[in-house]
Each structure stands twice: as C-alpha cells, then as structure tokens.
Design an enzyme around this catalytic site. Structure first.
Site, PDB file in Angstrom:
ATOM      1  N   GLY A  16     -20.090  -3.624 -21.422  1.00  0.00           N
ATOM      2  CA  GLY A  16     -19.774  -3.269 -20.047  1.00  0.00           C
ATOM      3  C   GLY A  16     -19.235  -4.463 -19.295  1.00  0.00           C
ATOM      4  N   GLN A  17     -18.536  -4.183 -18.205  1.00  0.00           N
ATOM      5  CA  GLN A  17     -17.928  -5.277 -17.447  1.00  0.00           C
ATOM      6  C   GLN A  17     -17.961  -4.957 -15.961  1.00  0.00           C
ATOM      7  OE1 GLN A  17     -14.110  -6.365 -18.952  1.00  0.00           O
ATOM      8  NE2 GLN A  17     -13.842  -8.093 -17.576  1.00  0.00           N
ATOM      9  N   GLY A  18     -18.343  -5.949 -15.152  1.00  0.00           N
ATOM     10  CA  GLY A  18     -18.381  -5.786 -13.710  1.00  0.00           C
ATOM     11  C   GLY A  18     -17.681  -6.931 -13.011  1.00  0.00           C
ATOM     12  N   ALA A  19     -17.832  -6.975 -11.697  1.00  0.00           N
ATOM     13  CA  ALA A  19     -17.132  -8.001 -10.912  1.00  0.00           C
ATOM     14  C   ALA A  19     -17.702  -9.389 -11.154  1.00  0.00           C
ATOM     15  CB  ALA A  19     -17.220  -7.653  -9.428  1.00  0.00           C
ATOM     16  N   THR A  20     -18.980  -9.475 -11.470  1.00  0.00           N
ATOM     17  CA  THR A  20     -19.609 -10.792 -11.581  1.00  0.00           C
ATOM     18  C   THR A  20     -20.111 -11.123 -12.983  1.00  0.00           C
ATOM     19  OG1 THR A  20     -21.740  -9.861 -10.919  1.00  0.00           O
ATOM     20  CG2 THR A  20     -20.336 -10.740  -9.167  1.00  0.00           C
ATOM     21  N   ALA A  21     -20.042 -10.161 -13.916  1.00  0.00           N
ATOM     22  CA  ALA A  21     -20.603 -10.430 -15.246  1.00  0.00           C
ATOM     23  C   ALA A  21     -20.046  -9.466 -16.277  1.00  0.00           C
ATOM     24  CB  ALA A  21     -22.123 -10.333 -15.210  1.00  0.00           C
ATOM     25  N   VAL A  23     -21.331  -7.669 -20.126  1.00  0.00           N
ATOM     26  CA  VAL A  23     -22.472  -7.417 -20.991  1.00  0.00           C
ATOM     27  C   VAL A  23     -21.956  -7.267 -22.423  1.00  0.00           C
ATOM     28  CG1 VAL A  23     -24.448  -5.933 -21.479  1.00  0.00           C
ATOM     29  CG2 VAL A  23     -23.707  -6.276 -19.119  1.00  0.00           C
ATOM     30  N   LYS A  38     -26.185 -10.352 -20.721  1.00  0.00           N
ATOM     31  CA  LYS A  38     -25.348 -10.267 -19.528  1.00  0.00           C
ATOM     32  C   LYS A  38     -24.926 -11.681 -19.163  1.00  0.00           C
ATOM     33  CE  LYS A  38     -25.202  -8.191 -14.903  1.00  0.00           C
ATOM     34  NZ  LYS A  38     -25.933  -7.331 -13.951  1.00  0.00           N
ATOM     35  N   ASP A 135     -27.462   0.731  -6.583  1.00  0.00           N
ATOM     36  CA  ASP A 135     -26.287   1.059  -7.398  1.00  0.00           C
ATOM     37  C   ASP A 135     -26.659   2.045  -8.502  1.00  0.00           C
ATOM     38  OD1 ASP A 135     -23.632   1.056  -8.117  1.00  0.00           O
ATOM     39  OD2 ASP A 135     -23.717  -0.840  -9.222  1.00  0.00           O
TER      40      ASP A 135
END
Length: 586
Positions: A16-21, A23, A38, A135
């Site tokens: 997974g991928q987000g704005a700050t990290a 996984v 993460k 969230d």
C-alpha cells in the site's frame, strides 16, 4: 533490497502507498516470518514531531485481535527512516475483497456479519482507549484467514488517529473523500473556511459508508460523474439527505437526487438482516453531529444484531425464504410474531414442517431449543389460509450489464470486463437462489402430501374401528328387536318402532362410512399421483445443467478479465495493445 537491523524487503513488494509512507511485505532476517513494514518518506518528517510520534504511541497502546499488531519500531540502515514493523495480513484488505467481481453487489450475509463483528469489536477497543481513528474505510480494514477458514478483519493505519474523549472536539482534518464526514469534507475537499469542531462521531459516519459499501458493493452517495468529479454535488447529497435515507444517487447531469430508504434489491443480505441494519445506517449516516447516534448506542444496536441467533424459514405457499434474527431466550410467541412481520402470515395460521415431519412449537419454548436450521434445511412454513406467491425477488442482471464501446481502451475495457464478470456472478447467485427455492418447494410439497397420506391411513384405521362398533350395534339392535317382539301391548309396539328408526339411522351411518372410505381411497390415489409427479420434478431439478453452464461461462469471462488486467498493468505501445486486446474481445 531495503532493510532494518532485523527485517528485509524488496521495493517491488508494495502492499500500500499513502502520502507519508509506503507499506511493504517483509521478512524477519532470522526466522523468515512474514511481516508488513510501514516506511515513512521525507514528507512525513515535515509534520510536527508530536504528529510523527502519534502513530507509534497509538499502536503501542492498543492490543486487540481486530487491530493490526505492532511488533517493533526500527530504522533503515542508511537513510534512518522510521519503520513500523506490523502484523502481516495475507489476504489484503476489505477493499480488495469488495473489488473482487464476485462481490460487485456486496458481500454474502455470512461474510458481512464477520465484517460487522470485527469492525465493531475493533472500534470498541479504540473507544475504550479514548482513540478516534479518523480514516475508517475498506482500505484500512485488513483481512487474514483464521485457522477455521473464516476471515478475520483488523483495523490498521493509525496515522490520523488521536486520543479524544466522547465529549471532546478536534479541528484538524484527515480522511478519505468518499468516507469523510460532510463537515470535514466541506473544509478538506471544498476548501471552504469554517470554524466547526469535530467529535468522535465522525468515525461513525465513515463506518456507515463502509458498512453500506460492504453490503451493496457501491458507495451510498454518488453524484453524476462520480464523487471525485462532482464534489459540490457530493457535499449537497450528504448534507441535504432526508432523515431516514441511507443513500442518494444523481443519475443525470444537473438531475434530481434519488433518495433511498432501503438497501437495493441487488444486495445479497436477507430481509431479516436488512431490517436490523437499516436503522443503524440511517442514524450514523447523519450529517448533523448533534443528531447522530453516539458510540454507546451504536455499540448497543450492533451488539444486539450480533447476539441474535438465526432461524431459517421457507414459506411454502409464498415460495420465499426468510431469515429470522431472534434472541436465544425469546420464546415461540416472539418467533411467530417475527415470522408474521416478514410473511404477513398470522401466528395462529402458521404450521411448520422440519425434515419431513410436522414440527410442533410449544408457546413457551425458547429459541435456543429450536431445531438447528440452515438456508438449505429450513423450517417449512405452511399457512392455514391461501397465500399469494412471492418467490425469489431480484433485479434482472441484464439491467446491470455494462455497455461495450467500439474503440479499444485498455483501462476502459478492463473496467467493462470487470463489470461483466460481476454481473455474471450476480446471475449465478440468482440462479442458485431460484434452484434452491425450487428444491425447497418440491421437498415441502412432498412432505405435505406424505403427511396427508399418513392422515388418510389414520382416518381409515379409525373408520375400521367405527365399522366394527357399528356391526356390534347392529347385532345388538337385532337381538333387541327379537326380544321386543315377544312383548305384547302398546309399549312393545312403540319400542319396536323406535328400534326400527335406530336401525335405519345405523344403516345410513354404514353407507356414509362406506362412501367416506371410497372418497379417501380416491384421495389417496390423487396423492400418489402428486407424489409421483413431485419425484419426477425433483429428478429433473437434479439433472438441470443451467448452474454448470453459468459457471462454465463465468470461468471463461474471468479468464478474459484476467487478460485485460494483465494488459492494463503491462501497457505497451498503442499498436501492440490493439493487437493483443483484439484477441481478448473474441
């Protein structure tokens, strides 16, 4: 390859991928155990120090089977980036489950109840520790398979979480657009200045959207063109939702919003579960934070569902299946009332069969002592009054089938193929429901006819007893007449007249019994004919190949969809894609 002192992973193993990290799937260097790591990027370090540390602190504080476990906090060797080492959930997320075409119209009832139980338990642990997640969405609910083969769902991603009591507020904005409370959406997405503070109930809104998504396969609030393309209308739908409505869809540009107070016909949940779930959705999908339920009521109502047992019932004359959610301590009286609410068959008109025999329900019998039913082996309900046919209610899958466009577009074609496979899964589910309904009808009719035959035999046995008694009475009457013939006088003559009347009446009874026997024999013959027809129809049903044909067609469609997915992820030149996709279309 990247690593920390104890763990190792490859940059391509992204979970997974987000704005700050990001996984990644990683392994312990010594044991080889799979974990999820993460890894925080540079943007994450621009946040205030207390915000950076918040997720570590939250996970250290939490310990529950429905929350992803934190094993360690380490750093990468060179860049010294912070790394959270967490429990690895091998089956992806709830979002992955919902993106499977098999769940295009929502989860099965059994899987939905597992999601409900796991999310409620995880959220209860958060509230016990005074934490608001901020969230909640299917992508942040991870899945793994338990030893019993059942799914286990776990809350994850506590980057936006913070400690907050029930009566406290916060002003910072986090979350994902489609699942965001309208007050937060107004500020975070529409960028409108406002001074509203937010309470813990914002999580309840996100849970409501998530549960609706899980139950139906789609989001509850959809403006024309989609939530991401029409943000103003999205906000309008969520804030102007009438009380009790659980969904709103705008089907035409600038068109009116169609409100829904029920779950759609395509939803795979039973009417019994829908009746329990809809009031919960209506009261947590409430934009006004003052009118929204609190967590105490939410936990009370969801726990009420989860603590009920299910009794499966098939209404024979209506040809409809029902699931009755009832507490184990409730008695037969409560059960009969619950059946009445779903079937409109009055309690005193309800008669039940189970596994071929009449099933007597004592009024004081508690539900946990009822026979154990399943969808394929329910209580069969027979009404003492004529009932209208209901059957299996469904929406024609052809109405959901996607439209194909002539031009080749890898992304659009893959999406169309996915929709087509989803519709095929729905067709298979409906076909299986219809076939099960047919089998339950034939089986139930067989039981009723067999029971009537048994009743005929019982009546004939009683008739034989009555005939024997009449024969004795006739012999007695003859002896009495002989006796009275020896008696002279007016009294004797009167007595003989009365005996002759008795003789006439006895003869009439004999003739009636004889006619009754003929009628019963004729009725038995009719029942034998019906039973023979039922056996024939059940054999034909077992030989029906429609399910296998649908399954075969679905397998072929899935292979085509798989080819489209491969083409989408391995995009080449337009000419190459056209050549490859031409084969897929065939």
């Amino acid at each position: 390859m990247q690593s920390t002192p104890n763990y190792l992973w490859h940059a391509e193993d992204v979970l997974g991928q987000g704005a700050t990290a990001c996984v990644y799937k990683a392994r312990n260097k010594k044991s080889g155990e799979l974990v999820a790591v993460k890894v925080f990027n540079n943007a994450s370090y621009l946040r205030p120090q207390e915000v950076q540390m918040r997720e570590f602190e939250m996970l250290r504080k939490l310990n529950h089977k429905n929350i992803v476990k934190l094993f360690a906090v380490e750093e990468t060797g060179t860049s010294k980036q912070k790394v959270l080492v967490m429990e690895y959930c091998s089956s992806g997320s709830l979002l992955n489950v919902l993106e499977d075409p098999a769940n295009a119209f929502g989860l099965s009832e059994s899987e939905f109840l597992i999601v409900l139980q796991c999310v409620v338990a995880g959220m209860n642990h958060l509230r016990e520790n005074g934490i608001v997640h901020r969230d909640i969405k299917p992508g942040n609910i991870m899945r793994l398979m338990g030893e019993d083969g059942q799914s286990i769902y776990k809350l994850t991603d506590f980057g936006a979480a913070r400690e907050l009591d029930d009566d406290e507020k916060f002003v910072s904005v986090y979350g994902t657009e489609e699942y965001l409370h309208p007050d937060m959406y107004e500020r975070a997405v529409l960028r409108k200045p406002q001074q509203k503070a937010y309470g813990v109930t914002v999580d309840l809104w996100s849970i409501g959207v998530t549960f609706y998504h899980a139950a139906t396969g789609s989001l509850p609030f959809i403006p024309f063109g989609g939530p991401r393309r029409n943000k103003e209308i999205m906000y309008k739908i969520t804030t102007e939702k009438p009380p009790g409505a659980i969904a709103g869809v705008q089907k035409q540009e600038n068109g009116t919003i169609e409100w829904s107070y029920e779950l759609p016909a395509t939803c795979r949940l039973s009417a019994g579960l829908k009746g329990q779930l809809i009031p919960i959705l209506a009261n947590i999908l409430e934009a006004d934070q003052e009118k929204c339920w609190g967590f105490d009521q939410f936990f009370a109502e969801t726990s009420d569902i989860l603590h009920r047992i299910v009794v499966d019932v098939f209404s024979l004359q209506q040809a409809s299946s029902h699931r009755i959610y009832i507490h184990s301590h409730n008695t037969t009286t409560k059960f009969l009332d619950a059946v009445f609410k779903q079937t409109n068959i009055a309690p005193h008109h309800q008669e039940y069969f189970f596994e071929g025999h009449l099933y007597e329900l004592d009024p004081n019998l508690q539900a946990h002592n009822f026979c154990k039913t399943t969808e394929n082996n329910p209580l069969t309900l027979l009404s003492a009054e004529p009932e209208d046919l209901v059957g299996v209610r469904y929406r024609d899958p052809a109405l959901e089938y996607p439209k194909f466009v002539p031009k080749v577009d890898v992304v659009a074609d893959c999406s169309t193929a996915k929709s087509a496979v989803g519709t095929a899964h729905q067709t298979l589910w409906i076909a299986r429901s219809l076939l099960r309904c047919q089998e339950l009808m034939l089986r139930g009719l067989h039981w009723v006819a067999g029971n009537l035959k048994t009743e005929c035999l019982r009546i004939l046995e009683q008739r034989r007893g009555a005939v024997s008694l009449l024969t004795c009475l006739q012999l007695t009457e003859v002896k009495t007449c002989v006796l009275y013939e020896t008696v002279s006088g007016e009294g004797g003559t009167l007595a003989l007249r009365e005996l002759n009347e008795v003789k006439t009446r006895l003869q009439a009874v004999v003739e009636d019994l004889s006619q009754c026997s003929h009628d019963i024999f004729d009725y038995q013959g009719t029942l034998d004919g019906i039973l023979a027809e039922l056996v024939k129809h059940r054999q034909q049903a077992h030989e029906d190949k429609s399910i296998r044909q649908i399954e075969y067609c679905l397998e072929k469609m899935q292979l085509i969809h798989k080819q489209f997915k491969k083409a989408r992820t391995c995009l080449r030149s337009p000419a190459q894609n056209r050549g490859r996709l031409g084969v897929c279309h065939f």
